[in-house]
Design a protein around this motif. Structure first.
Motif, mmCIF file in Angstrom:
data_model
loop_
_atom_site.group_PDB
_atom_site.id
_atom_site.type_symbol
_atom_site.label_atom_id
_atom_site.label_comp_id
_atom_site.label_asym_id
_atom_site.label_seq_id
_atom_site.Cartn_x
_atom_site.Cartn_y
_atom_site.Cartn_z
ATOM 1 N N VAL A 25 0.844 -1.192 0.000
ATOM 2 C CA VAL A 25 0.000 0.000 0.000
ATOM 3 C C VAL A 25 0.883 1.246 0.000
ATOM 4 O O VAL A 25 1.814 1.367 0.798
ATOM 5 N N VAL A 69 -1.885 5.010 3.006
ATOM 6 C CA VAL A 69 -1.926 4.545 4.397
ATOM 7 C C VAL A 69 -2.222 5.707 5.341
ATOM 8 O O VAL A 69 -3.039 5.597 6.256
ATOM 9 N N ILE A 75 -6.822 5.422 4.025
ATOM 10 C CA ILE A 75 -7.281 4.294 4.849
ATOM 11 C C ILE A 75 -7.995 4.787 6.117
ATOM 12 O O ILE A 75 -9.074 4.291 6.439
#
Length: 183
Positions: free
Chosen positions: A49, A54, A58
């Protein structure tokens, strides 16, 4: 003109890196300022990722779990929804390159019979804002959302970003009409 129903379909996607594959997509249909349809889909991210994803994306989707097992299944669901709701809609995305246009290209690559069915024309909200004399890179959330909506807005959540893009598009369209330029 007056009395005309304004229907806007706005969509936003999140990808694993700026040019990576989409792993989430959100969309709304707004008629005369009221959201009448909403779509959200998310699939697992394939591979490492991207660090920016991140850190920023997310967390925005922590309460929105995966809805599909694969990117292809997610894209097929989005395409089906898009085809069901695009009729008579002004279709917009904030800045389509490269994430949203990448998603649409992947949908066509999945099934080449889709080649002439996509959103055409696809309007960029950033261009609409520029044409209305507004800064296309400004943050309009505090101005266009109520304090409660702004507090609940999850930047980088595709549904929330699609909703805000509609508000921006409507503001730009209103300014253009007032200037005698828009429909």
């Amino acid at each position: 003109g007056r009395g005309r129903v304004v229907k806007i379909l706005s969509f936003d996607a999140e990808a694993n890196g700026l040019h990576g594959p989409a792993f989430a997509v959100g969309a709304v249909v707004v008629k005369d300022g009221v959201c009448v349809e909403e779509f959200f889909a998310r699939c697992p991210i394939d591979g490492p990722v991207d660090p920016w994803v991140v850190e920023h994306v997310i967390p925005a989707m922590r309460d929105s779990g995966e809805t599909h097992d694969s990117p292809r299944a997610m894209r097929d669901a989005f395409w089906t929804w898009l085809m069901a709701h695009k009729q008579d809609a002004t279709i917009v995305c904030d800045c389509g390159w490269p994430v949203e246009t990448g998603l649409l290209s992947a949908c066509v690559a999945d099934d080449p019979t889709r080649a002439f069915e996509g959103p055409y024309p696809l309007h960029e909200v950033a261009t609409m804002l520029r044409d209305a004399g507004m800064d296309p890179l400004a943050e309009y959330g505090p101005e266009l959302l109520s304090p409660e909506e702004f507090a609940a807005h999850r930047a980088h959540h595709p549904v929330d970003d699609a909703r805000l893009s509609v508000r921006c598009a409507l503001r730009a369209m209103k300014r253009l009409r007032e200037a005698g330029v828009g429909p």
